[in-house]
Write an enzyme that holds these catalytic residues in place. Structure first.
Site, mmCIF file in Angstrom:
data_model
loop_
_atom_site.group_PDB
_atom_site.id
_atom_site.type_symbol
_atom_site.label_atom_id
_atom_site.label_comp_id
_atom_site.label_asym_id
_atom_site.label_seq_id
_atom_site.Cartn_x
_atom_site.Cartn_y
_atom_site.Cartn_z
ATOM 1 N N HIS A 148 10.862 10.221 -5.678
ATOM 2 C CA HIS A 148 9.423 10.448 -5.868
ATOM 3 C C HIS A 148 8.765 11.034 -4.614
ATOM 4 O O HIS A 148 7.697 11.611 -4.691
ATOM 5 C CB HIS A 148 8.711 9.187 -6.353
ATOM 6 C CG HIS A 148 8.433 8.165 -5.296
ATOM 7 N ND1 HIS A 148 9.365 7.262 -4.871
ATOM 8 C CD2 HIS A 148 7.320 7.904 -4.569
ATOM 9 C CE1 HIS A 148 8.833 6.493 -3.936
ATOM 10 N NE2 HIS A 148 7.592 6.857 -3.725
ATOM 11 N N HIS A 181 14.676 9.024 0.526
ATOM 12 C CA HIS A 181 13.388 9.585 0.954
ATOM 13 C C HIS A 181 13.458 10.188 2.360
ATOM 14 O O HIS A 181 12.983 11.295 2.605
ATOM 15 C CB HIS A 181 12.296 8.507 0.953
ATOM 16 C CG HIS A 181 12.170 7.759 -0.345
ATOM 17 N ND1 HIS A 181 12.345 8.361 -1.557
ATOM 18 C CD2 HIS A 181 11.869 6.460 -0.618
ATOM 19 C CE1 HIS A 181 12.172 7.467 -2.523
ATOM 20 N NE2 HIS A 181 11.887 6.305 -1.980
ATOM 21 N N LYS A 209 9.930 -2.536 6.653
ATOM 22 C CA LYS A 209 8.950 -3.303 5.865
ATOM 23 C C LYS A 209 8.222 -4.272 6.784
ATOM 24 O O LYS A 209 8.742 -4.671 7.822
ATOM 25 C CB LYS A 209 9.676 -4.101 4.784
ATOM 26 C CG LYS A 209 10.507 -3.228 3.846
ATOM 27 C CD LYS A 209 9.909 -3.225 2.478
ATOM 28 C CE LYS A 209 10.691 -2.368 1.510
ATOM 29 N NZ LYS A 209 9.840 -1.481 0.733
#
Ligand code: BG6
Length: 506
Positions: A191, A254, A353
């Site tokens: 994406h 990504h 994260k």
């Protein structure tokens, strides 16, 4: 960026059927159906669209529609009354061939007399272990075959990430897919490639002639790529994430894609093959790590940990994460692209994260001038090290910034860093379309430029595997820990050489 490669869709009027496997899941509700609603809202579909949701959860079409309506924004809700009747739900039972035969019949019935011409996009929003059985079952039921020379009656399959978990599984997945589909029918999604700011990297590089001549080792000192997240394990994600970790979840896809867009040669056109040929060359030019020691020196992995006296869960306290887990939630790598354009330029990649700041960026640092005429005592050390940098701010606060040096008014030669900037929100009003909106349309139009080709996925895994094998070699350091809200472990700073500066804050 105009990437449409020509008249690859049938005439308007023939319906397209989007068949979503995993229709009762999170991705369908949060991303796919809203993207379909947005495309309907902007009249982006070239013809009628029917959406068929397929999943094991027993429910009927009305229940599915009611469920989905909850995730819509007020703007999307406005088109819902027209869209909802075109949404249908088919429970797949135990996924036997009889279930697929029933699904086939339903799709044909919905298409009516146009069943022979309808285009079908099978979207596998499934857990990876179900990709192969689903494709096998669709093929066994004769639902994937189509004539490559006809524009009508096309069949395409969108495969969600993760595309395998390593080189061997990606190769296996490619073998199975190619057994039943041509490469032009396969759409492996990442994406990040659907993000406007990511597409703009190529536009920026190849539509502006002033940058390309300096886009090489002669002028660029380093390339830094950040995807920093403040979120941790959203509800229920810990169990999946623990089988992946930051290397597989972010780096192998990504981050590698961002690196390819920065480093690739100009493609001959924006056709899928031309663009992907160039990207895969970058991945193949990634210099393999020599041995485990080389991996340890050039990569840092770490886990976020509960700070003393704090109540917020560290990674090991997250639901679904085993107490002894060594899965990394942060990874930073110093990579080398060994080709004529980039030899000797470090690519520093960082993702993690629960970091202190959420941002994704690409920072290009240009070399310092050969002679340092101006930097007086007050000039900042940083500015002296890298007077010019170009920053692509991918998210949030999307934009581009170029830093350069100016003389501060007054006696002497005191230099300050100034910036020229462009912010999407200032130049373009309105909403930036989210990635799935664009990617769904591209798959329906047969435009695979923004999707990953099989060889690309394999080349990225090959690199990720070489890091993983260093991490599991005897004597490998265990993951470091970092505090929630920090920017990762301090050990990641050592990936920069002393004269190169360090991690950017934007
Ligand atoms: C997904 C990862 O692919 O990308 C997630 O699985 C990550 O772990 C997400 O949070 C990041 O995407 P974005 O678009 O929010 O930057």
């Amino acid at each position: 960026m105009h990437t449409d490669s020509g008249p690859t869709t049938p005439a308007a009027g023939i319906p397209t059927q989007i068949v979503i496997f995993g229709a009762s899941g999170d991705l369908a509700a949060r991303k796919l159906i809203p993207a379909i609603a947005d495309n309907a809202r902007f009249a982006a579909f070239r013809g009628p669209v029917q959406v068929i949701g397929v999943a094991r959860t027993p429910m009927n079409s009305q229940q599915w529609r009611d469920e989905l309506a909850r995730s819509l924004t007020p703007a999307q809700a406005q088109v819902w009354p027209d869209l909802a009747p075109n949404l249908h739900y088919v429970p797949i039972g135990d996924s036997s061939l009889a279930d697929y035969a029933r699904l086939h019949e339903t799709l044909d019935d919905l298409a009516g007399p146009l069943a022979g011409d309808v285009g079908r996009l099978f979207y596998l929003a499934l857990k990876p272990s179900l990709f192969v059985p689903t494709v096998e079952a669709l093929a066994a039921e004769g639902m994937l075959a189509c004539d490559s020379l006809r524009l009508e009656g096309w069949r395409r399959v969108v495969v969600e990430k993760p595309f395998g978990t390593d080189l061997a599984t990606a190769q296996w997945l490619n073998i199975v897919l190619r057994r039943h589909l041509r490469e032009d029918q396969i759409y492996r999604i990442d994406h990040y490639l659907g993000k406007e700011t990511v597409q703009n990297i190529l536009a920026f590089r190849f539509e502006n002639s002033i940058f390309e001549p300096i886009w090489s080792r002669q002028h660029i000192e380093s390339v830094e790529i950040n995807v920093c997240e403040s979120l941790g394990m959203e509800a229920g994600r810990g169990a999946y994430y623990d089988t992946a970790g930051a290397l597989r979840d972010m780096m192998a896809n990504h981050m590698m894609q961002l690196m390819c867009l920065v480093a690739m040669e100009p493609p001959a056109s924006l056709d899928a093959e031309a663009v992907r040929d160039e990207k895969v060359k970058v991945l193949r030019a990634l210099e393999p790590f020599r041995d485990a020691h080389d991996v340890w020196t050039n990569s840092v992995r770490a886990q976020y940990a509960r700070s003393p006296g704090e109540t917020e869960a560290g990674y090991l306290q997250e639901q679904g994460v085993p107490l002894q887990s060594q899965t990394e939630t942060f990874v930073a790598i110093r990579a080398r692209v060994h080709n004529w354009r980039w030899a000797g330029v470090p690519f520093l990649l960082r993702t993690g994260k629960r970091l202190g700041k959420r941002f994704s960026s690409i920072v290009i640092r240009f070399r310092a001038p050969p002679a340092d005429l101006f930097s007086g005592p007050a000039a900042s050390q940083m500015a002296r090290l890298r007077p010019n940098e170009l920053v692509f701010r991918i998210q949030p606060e999307e934009g581009i910034r170029i830093g350069f040096q100016v003389k501060q008014p007054g006696p002497g030669h005191v230099m300050r860093t100034a910036a020229l900037g462009f912010d999407y929100k200032d130049l373009f009003d309105g909403e930036t379309p989210p990635p799935y909106q664009r990617l769904l349309l591209d798959a329906m139009h047969g435009n695979a430029t923004l999707f990953i080709r099989g060889d690309e996925a394999e080349a990225a895994w090959k690199f990720a595997d070489s890091i993983r094998s260093g991490w599991s070699a005897p004597g490998a350091p265990t993951p470091w820990t970092y505090e929630i809200g920090s920017m990762g472990p301090t050990q990641a700073n050592a990936l920069w050489h002393p004269h190169e500066g360090g991690w950017s804050q934007e």
